[in-house]
Design a protein around this motif. Structure first.
Motif, PDB file in Angstrom:
ATOM      1  N   GLY A  38       0.800  -1.217   0.000  1.00 43.72           N
ATOM      2  CA  GLY A  38       0.000   0.000   0.000  1.00 43.72           C
ATOM      3  C   GLY A  38       0.832   1.265   0.000  1.00 43.72           C
ATOM      4  N   PHE A  39       1.902   1.280  -0.781  1.00 43.95           N
ATOM      5  CA  PHE A  39       2.868   2.380  -0.805  1.00 43.95           C
ATOM      6  C   PHE A  39       2.239   3.644  -1.377  1.00 43.95           C
ATOM      7  CE2 PHE A  39       6.339   4.807  -2.582  1.00 43.95           C
ATOM      8  CZ  PHE A  39       7.331   4.691  -1.627  1.00 43.95           C
ATOM      9  N   ILE A  40       2.229   4.702  -0.579  1.00 48.20           N
ATOM     10  CA  ILE A  40       1.699   6.004  -1.012  1.00 48.20           C
ATOM     11  C   ILE A  40       2.712   7.075  -0.629  1.00 48.20           C
ATOM     12  CG2 ILE A  40      -0.145   7.707  -0.726  1.00 48.20           C
ATOM     13  CD1 ILE A  40      -1.932   5.342   0.211  1.00 48.20           C
ATOM     14  N   ILE A  41       3.077   7.900  -1.588  1.00 52.99           N
ATOM     15  CA  ILE A  41       3.950   9.037  -1.291  1.00 52.99           C
ATOM     16  C   ILE A  41       3.073  10.214  -0.882  1.00 52.99           C
ATOM     17  CG2 ILE A  41       5.642  10.667  -2.204  1.00 52.99           C
ATOM     18  CD1 ILE A  41       6.568   8.447  -4.115  1.00 52.99           C
ATOM     19  N   LEU A  42       3.344  10.739   0.289  1.00 56.42           N
ATOM     20  CA  LEU A  42       2.570  11.874   0.794  1.00 56.42           C
ATOM     21  C   LEU A  42       3.146  13.211   0.346  1.00 56.42           C
ATOM     22  CD1 LEU A  42       1.969  10.642   4.455  1.00 56.42           C
ATOM     23  CD2 LEU A  42       0.375  10.552   2.525  1.00 56.42           C
ATOM     24  N   SER A  43       4.480  13.312   0.372  1.00 54.52           N
ATOM     25  CA  SER A  43       5.109  14.570  -0.030  1.00 54.52           C
ATOM     26  C   SER A  43       6.595  14.355  -0.280  1.00 54.52           C
ATOM     27  CB  SER A  43       4.932  15.643   1.057  1.00 54.52           C
ATOM     28  OG  SER A  43       5.657  15.282   2.218  1.00 54.52           O
ATOM     29  N   GLY A  44       7.183  15.316  -0.996  1.00 53.25           N
ATOM     30  CA  GLY A  44       8.624  15.328  -1.203  1.00 53.25           C
ATOM     31  C   GLY A  44       9.108  14.689  -2.481  1.00 53.25           C
ATOM     32  N   ALA A  45       8.199  14.150  -3.282  1.00 48.60           N
ATOM     33  CA  ALA A  45       8.614  13.467  -4.511  1.00 48.60           C
ATOM     34  C   ALA A  45       8.307  14.291  -5.753  1.00 48.60           C
ATOM     35  CB  ALA A  45       7.931  12.108  -4.605  1.00 48.60           C
ATOM     36  N   ASP A  46       8.184  15.586  -5.582  1.00 53.06           N
ATOM     37  CA  ASP A  46       7.780  16.451  -6.688  1.00 53.06           C
ATOM     38  C   ASP A  46       8.940  16.894  -7.575  1.00 53.06           C
ATOM     39  OD1 ASP A  46       8.756  17.808  -4.480  1.00 53.06           O
ATOM     40  OD2 ASP A  46       7.621  19.634  -4.915  1.00 53.06           O
ATOM     41  N   ARG A  47      10.157  16.427  -7.274  1.00 48.91           N
ATOM     42  CA  ARG A  47      11.318  16.766  -8.105  1.00 48.91           C
ATOM     43  C   ARG A  47      12.342  15.651  -7.994  1.00 48.91           C
ATOM     44  NH1 ARG A  47      12.797  22.340  -5.667  1.00 48.91           N
ATOM     45  NH2 ARG A  47      10.564  22.392  -5.677  1.00 48.91           N
ATOM     46  N   PRO A  48      13.275  15.602  -8.950  1.00 45.35           N
ATOM     47  CA  PRO A  48      14.330  14.578  -8.851  1.00 45.35           C
ATOM     48  C   PRO A  48      15.101  14.712  -7.542  1.00 45.35           C
ATOM     49  CG  PRO A  48      14.343  15.576 -11.017  1.00 45.35           C
ATOM     50  CD  PRO A  48      13.386  16.388 -10.176  1.00 45.35           C
ATOM     51  N   TYR A  50      17.595  15.109  -4.473  1.00 45.57           N
ATOM     52  CA  TYR A  50      18.649  16.052  -4.109  1.00 45.57           C
ATOM     53  C   TYR A  50      19.015  15.839  -2.643  1.00 45.57           C
ATOM     54  CZ  TYR A  50      14.772  18.752  -2.132  1.00 45.57           C
ATOM     55  OH  TYR A  50      13.667  19.149  -1.420  1.00 45.57           O
ATOM     56  N   GLN A  51      20.218  16.208  -2.303  1.00 43.22           N
ATOM     57  CA  GLN A  51      20.683  16.074  -0.924  1.00 43.22           C
ATOM     58  C   GLN A  51      19.852  16.970  -0.021  1.00 43.22           C
ATOM     59  OE1 GLN A  51      24.933  15.772  -0.667  1.00 43.22           O
ATOM     60  NE2 GLN A  51      24.951  16.657   1.376  1.00 43.22           N
ATOM     61  N   GLY A  52      19.364  16.421   1.074  1.00 41.27           N
ATOM     62  CA  GLY A  52      18.511  17.157   2.004  1.00 41.27           C
ATOM     63  C   GLY A  52      17.027  16.950   1.761  1.00 41.27           C
ATOM     64  N   GLN A  53      16.675  16.258   0.694  1.00 39.19           N
ATOM     65  CA  GLN A  53      15.268  16.016   0.357  1.00 39.19           C
ATOM     66  C   GLN A  53      14.607  15.146   1.432  1.00 39.19           C
ATOM     67  OE1 GLN A  53      14.829  14.006  -3.393  1.00 39.19           O
ATOM     68  NE2 GLN A  53      12.751  14.747  -3.678  1.00 39.19           N
ATOM     69  N   ILE A  54      13.438  15.564   1.881  1.00 40.06           N
ATOM     70  CA  ILE A  54      12.625  14.803   2.834  1.00 40.06           C
ATOM     71  C   ILE A  54      11.434  14.241   2.053  1.00 40.06           C
ATOM     72  CG2 ILE A  54      11.139  14.926   4.874  1.00 40.06           C
ATOM     73  CD1 ILE A  54      14.010  15.323   5.669  1.00 40.06           C
ATOM     74  N   ILE A  55      11.238  12.924   2.167  1.00 41.16           N
ATOM     75  CA  ILE A  55      10.137  12.259   1.473  1.00 41.16           C
ATOM     76  C   ILE A  55       9.291  11.538   2.519  1.00 41.16           C
ATOM     77  CG2 ILE A  55       9.504  10.662  -0.374  1.00 41.16           C
ATOM     78  CD1 ILE A  55      12.485  11.038  -1.354  1.00 41.16           C
ATOM     79  N   GLN A  56       7.976  11.760   2.450  1.00 47.69           N
ATOM     80  CA  GLN A  56       7.062  11.121   3.393  1.00 47.69           C
ATOM     81  C   GLN A  56       6.194  10.102   2.665  1.00 47.69           C
ATOM     82  OE1 GLN A  56       5.053  13.717   6.250  1.00 47.69           O
ATOM     83  NE2 GLN A  56       6.260  15.430   5.440  1.00 47.69           N
ATOM     84  N   TYR A  57       6.084   8.911   3.266  1.00 41.14           N
ATOM     85  CA  TYR A  57       5.314   7.821   2.678  1.00 41.14           C
ATOM     86  C   TYR A  57       4.362   7.243   3.712  1.00 41.14           C
ATOM     87  CZ  TYR A  57       9.995   7.425   0.475  1.00 41.14           C
ATOM     88  OH  TYR A  57      11.197   7.670  -0.098  1.00 41.14           O
ATOM     89  N   ILE A  58       3.410   6.494   3.209  1.00 42.65           N
ATOM     90  CA  ILE A  58       2.631   5.561   4.022  1.00 42.65           C
ATOM     91  C   ILE A  58       2.929   4.190   3.445  1.00 42.65           C
ATOM     92  CG2 ILE A  58       0.322   4.695   4.585  1.00 42.65           C
ATOM     93  CD1 ILE A  58       0.777   7.242   6.033  1.00 42.65           C
ATOM     94  N   VAL A  59       3.254   3.239   4.311  1.00 42.51           N
ATOM     95  CA  VAL A  59       3.459   1.853   3.895  1.00 42.51           C
ATOM     96  C   VAL A  59       2.674   0.957   4.847  1.00 42.51           C
ATOM     97  CG1 VAL A  59       5.710   2.159   2.788  1.00 42.51           C
ATOM     98  CG2 VAL A  59       5.611   1.675   5.222  1.00 42.51           C
ATOM     99  N   THR A  60       2.334  -0.220   4.336  1.00 42.61           N
ATOM    100  CA  THR A  60       1.616  -1.207   5.132  1.00 42.61           C
ATOM    101  C   THR A  60       2.421  -2.497   5.076  1.00 42.61           C
ATOM    102  OG1 THR A  60      -0.415  -0.128   4.411  1.00 42.61           O
ATOM    103  CG2 THR A  60      -0.664  -2.255   5.488  1.00 42.61           C
TER     104      THR A  60
END
Length: 154
Positions: A38-48, A50-60
C-alpha cells in the motif's frame, strides 16, 4: 543493540544514465514496491532527488498496519550513489546506501542497508521470523520488477 545488514546486488542491461534517471525519481519507488504494501507518497517526490530532500510515505508492511515513513536523502553524487536515512518510521535505525556503477553491457546496482529493529530483545526475537524475510521478499520483488522494466542482464 544489534544492527543488521542487508546487502543486495543486481545487474541490468542499461546505461548508467538510464539507471540514475529511474533511481533518482522518488515516485519510481512505488513501481518497484509490492502492491500489498500500500505504498503512497505523501510529499517530497515532486522533483528529482537532491541532498537534504525529505520524502514522506505511508506503507503497510505487515498485518495491514499503516505506517508513516519519513526519509531524508543525506548524501548524493549523481550517477554514483545516494543514501537515504529514516527520520521517522518502523525501524530504530535505517541507513540505506544505493550504489550504481558501469559494467560491461550495463550497470551493477548495490544496496547496503544497515538497520535496527525496535522493541529491544523482543524485536531481535522477531527479526529472523518476520523482519528479515519481509525485507528479502521486498528486495526480491524489486529485482523481478527491474528485470521486467529493463530486461535481464546476460
Amino acid at each position: 543493540m544489534k544492527i543488521y545488514t542487508l546487502h543486495e546486488k543486481q545487474k541490468l542491461p542499461i546505461s548508467l544514465e538510464t539507471a540514475w534517471e529511474f533511481l533518482s525519481k522518488p515516485e519510481n519507488l512505488k513501481t518497484i514496491t509490492p502492491d500489498y504494501m500500500g505504498f503512497i507518497i505523501l510529499s517530497g517526490a515532486d522533483r528529482p532527488m537532491y541532498q537534504g530532500q525529505i520524502i514522506q510515505y505511508i506503507v503497510t508492511p505487515v498485518l495491514g498496519i499503516k505506517t508513516k515513513w519519513v526519509t531524508e536523502i543525506t548524501h548524493m553524487v549523481k550517477n554514483k550513489y545516494f543514501v537515504d536515512e529514516q527520520r521517522f518510521g518502523p525501524y530504530a535505525l535505517w541507513h540505506h546506501k544505493h550504489f550504481i556503477k558501469e559494467i560491461d553491457g550495463g550497470v551493477e546496482m548495490e544496496d547496503i542497508i544497515d538497520y535496527k529493529v525496535p522493541f529491544g530483545i523482543l524485536g531481535q526475537l522477531v527479526h529472523p521470523i518476520l523482519v528479515k524475510p519481509k525485507l528479502e521478499e521486498i528486495f526480491n520483488h524489486r529485482k523481478k520488477k527491474l528485470n521486467e522494466i529493463f530486461g535481464v542482464y546476460k
